[in-house]
Every structure is written in structure tokens, then in C-alpha cells.
Design a protein around this motif. Structure first.
Motif, mmCIF file in Angstrom:
data_model
loop_
_atom_site.group_PDB
_atom_site.id
_atom_site.type_symbol
_atom_site.label_atom_id
_atom_site.label_comp_id
_atom_site.label_asym_id
_atom_site.label_seq_id
_atom_site.Cartn_x
_atom_site.Cartn_y
_atom_site.Cartn_z
ATOM 1 N N PHE A 72 0.854 -1.185 0.000
ATOM 2 C CA PHE A 72 0.000 0.000 0.000
ATOM 3 C C PHE A 72 0.891 1.236 0.000
ATOM 4 O O PHE A 72 2.034 1.198 0.460
ATOM 5 C CB PHE A 72 -0.971 0.017 1.185
ATOM 6 N N TYR A 73 0.346 2.322 -0.561
ATOM 7 C CA TYR A 73 1.044 3.606 -0.608
ATOM 8 C C TYR A 73 0.317 4.604 0.284
ATOM 9 O O TYR A 73 -0.913 4.708 0.237
ATOM 10 C CB TYR A 73 1.044 4.179 -2.020
ATOM 11 N N LEU A 89 13.079 7.018 12.462
ATOM 12 C CA LEU A 89 12.265 6.257 13.412
ATOM 13 C C LEU A 89 12.615 4.767 13.450
ATOM 14 O O LEU A 89 11.954 3.995 14.138
ATOM 15 C CB LEU A 89 10.786 6.439 13.076
ATOM 16 N N GLY A 90 13.645 4.350 12.700
ATOM 17 C CA GLY A 90 14.072 2.959 12.759
ATOM 18 C C GLY A 90 13.759 2.131 11.534
ATOM 19 O O GLY A 90 14.050 0.937 11.489
ATOM 20 N N GLY A 91 13.152 2.738 10.507
ATOM 21 C CA GLY A 91 12.898 2.040 9.253
ATOM 22 C C GLY A 91 14.119 2.099 8.345
ATOM 23 O O GLY A 91 15.132 2.723 8.680
ATOM 24 N N THR A 92 14.008 1.463 7.184
ATOM 25 C CA THR A 92 15.112 1.415 6.226
ATOM 26 C C THR A 92 14.616 1.837 4.850
ATOM 27 O O THR A 92 13.628 1.286 4.355
ATOM 28 C CB THR A 92 15.669 -0.028 6.138
ATOM 29 N N ARG A 93 15.301 2.807 4.262
ATOM 30 C CA ARG A 93 14.974 3.223 2.903
ATOM 31 C C ARG A 93 15.301 2.069 1.959
ATOM 32 O O ARG A 93 16.394 1.515 1.989
ATOM 33 C CB ARG A 93 15.790 4.451 2.518
ATOM 34 N N VAL A 94 14.345 1.735 1.096
ATOM 35 C CA VAL A 94 14.570 0.711 0.073
ATOM 36 C C VAL A 94 14.970 1.388 -1.233
ATOM 37 O O VAL A 94 15.966 1.025 -1.845
ATOM 38 C CB VAL A 94 13.324 -0.186 -0.113
ATOM 39 N N VAL A 107 7.291 8.499 -6.186
ATOM 40 C CA VAL A 107 7.081 7.390 -5.251
ATOM 41 C C VAL A 107 8.402 7.020 -4.598
ATOM 42 O O VAL A 107 9.482 7.325 -5.105
ATOM 43 C CB VAL A 107 6.457 6.150 -5.940
ATOM 44 N N GLY A 108 8.299 6.350 -3.455
ATOM 45 C CA GLY A 108 9.462 5.840 -2.738
ATOM 46 C C GLY A 108 9.034 4.664 -1.887
ATOM 47 O O GLY A 108 7.833 4.439 -1.681
ATOM 48 N N PHE A 109 10.012 3.906 -1.384
ATOM 49 C CA PHE A 109 9.719 2.698 -0.623
ATOM 50 C C PHE A 109 10.632 2.603 0.596
ATOM 51 O O PHE A 109 11.818 2.921 0.507
ATOM 52 C CB PHE A 109 9.949 1.447 -1.487
ATOM 53 N N PHE A 110 10.079 2.121 1.705
ATOM 54 C CA PHE A 110 10.872 1.846 2.894
ATOM 55 C C PHE A 110 10.320 0.597 3.564
ATOM 56 O O PHE A 110 9.213 0.156 3.257
ATOM 57 C CB PHE A 110 10.858 3.035 3.865
ATOM 58 N N THR A 111 11.116 0.024 4.456
ATOM 59 C CA THR A 111 10.611 -1.049 5.304
ATOM 60 C C THR A 111 10.544 -0.517 6.730
ATOM 61 O O THR A 111 11.397 0.279 7.155
ATOM 62 C CB THR A 111 11.499 -2.312 5.261
ATOM 63 N N LEU A 117 7.272 -3.824 3.822
ATOM 64 C CA LEU A 117 7.484 -2.840 2.772
ATOM 65 C C LEU A 117 6.282 -1.898 2.703
ATOM 66 O O LEU A 117 5.132 -2.341 2.695
ATOM 67 C CB LEU A 117 7.670 -3.544 1.421
ATOM 68 N N VAL A 118 6.556 -0.593 2.633
ATOM 69 C CA VAL A 118 5.518 0.435 2.552
ATOM 70 C C VAL A 118 5.902 1.391 1.430
ATOM 71 O O VAL A 118 7.076 1.741 1.269
ATOM 72 C CB VAL A 118 5.386 1.201 3.888
ATOM 73 N N GLY A 119 4.910 1.822 0.647
ATOM 74 C CA GLY A 119 5.141 2.797 -0.408
ATOM 75 C C GLY A 119 4.713 4.186 0.021
ATOM 76 O O GLY A 119 3.826 4.348 0.859
ATOM 77 N N LEU A 120 5.341 5.180 -0.556
ATOM 78 C CA LEU A 120 4.994 6.584 -0.354
ATOM 79 C C LEU A 120 4.708 7.202 -1.707
ATOM 80 O O LEU A 120 5.362 6.848 -2.701
ATOM 81 C CB LEU A 120 6.166 7.336 0.305
ATOM 82 N N ALA A 121 3.776 8.119 -1.771
ATOM 83 C CA ALA A 121 3.435 8.791 -3.028
ATOM 84 C C ALA A 121 3.164 10.268 -2.761
ATOM 85 O O ALA A 121 2.526 10.612 -1.767
ATOM 86 C CB ALA A 121 2.213 8.152 -3.666
ATOM 87 N N ALA A 122 3.649 11.111 -3.660
ATOM 88 C CA ALA A 122 3.412 12.555 -3.545
ATOM 89 C C ALA A 122 3.250 13.139 -4.944
ATOM 90 O O ALA A 122 3.811 12.618 -5.923
ATOM 91 C CB ALA A 122 4.593 13.234 -2.865
#
Length: 127
Positions: A72-73, A89-94, A107-111, A117-122
Motif C-alpha cells: 500500500f502507498y 524512526l528505525g525504518g530502512t529506505r529501500v 514514489v518511494g519505498f521503505f521497510t 514494505l511500505v510505499g509513499l506517493a506525492a
């Protein structure tokens, strides 16, 4: 709720087979084309799902060499800033930020700290 979920994805090695499966299972109709970025799906192999009754938009795509995932984004004002905050906050950029071809979407992704895995969208700045 703070920042909303704005998109979902199902990515696999055989996007056509997945679209057939989910189309028959949930009566989804797809508009096939390019994903926001080649980091998401092979060119021309991404099927967009448009909601009709209050759902969120999504897509089914991928291709050879794309990792299998359901994702999901979350809509954010700035993908780079959100990725930095996730790391703080302790996550990791993918990967990312990845703008689409006309730079109207990024878009971007991190864990998260447990590896989800989580998506970001702007919205981007069009050329």
C-alpha cells in the motif's frame, strides 16, 4: 486519520495472469499501461484499477525480475522528507524518490522496523 492510504499494488512475475485472476475474483477492470516508475513494474505491464464505490485506486503489474509483493502507498507531501523520517524512526529506505516520466508523481519505498514494505506517493512538479 493522518496521511491516508492512496493506492495499493499487487506485483508479480506474470502480471497478465495476476490481472486475470483478480479480475475474475473481484470483478476488477484494468487500464493497462505504464506504472509511475520502472522501479514499480515493467513498461506497459501495469494494470490500473479504478474504484467505483468508495474504494481506493490500485494496480496489478510487475514482470520478470520484479519482487513479488502486495503493497500500500501512503500519500505524503514530500517523499524524500517522509523517507528520512522513516529512517529516523528505525525504518530502512529501500529506494526512491522515483519521479514518473512527466514528474507529476513521485514514489518511494521503505521497510518498517519489522521489515514490512511500505510505499509513499506525492504529487510532483510537472515539467
Amino acid at each position: 486519520m493522518g496521511m491516508p492510504v492512496v493506492h495499493f499494488e499487487i506485483i508479480g512475475a506474470d502480471p497478465q495472469r495476476l490481472r486475470t485472476y483478480y479480475g475474475e475474483l473481484f470483478d476488477w477492470q484494468f487500464d493497462v499501461g505504464d506504472a509511475a516508475a520502472e522501479a514499480v513494474s515493467a513498461p506497459g505491464a501495469y494494470g490500473f484499477v479504478h474504484p467505483h464505490d468508495g474504494g481506493i485506486p490500485g494496480g496489478v503489474g510487475g514482470g520478470a525480475g520484479y519482487p513479488h509483493r502486495t503493497l500500500f502507498y501512503v500519500g505524503v507531501p514530500d517523499v524524500e522528507a517522509a523517507l528520512r523520517q522513516a529512517e529516523r524512526l528505525g525504518g530502512t529506505r529501500v529506494s526512491g524518490p522515483h519521479p514518473n516520466r512527466d514528474e507529476t508523481l513521485v514514489v518511494g519505498f521503505f521497510t518498517d522496523p519489522e521489515g514490512h514494505l511500505v510505499g509513499l506517493a506525492a504529487a510532483g512538479q510537472p515539467r
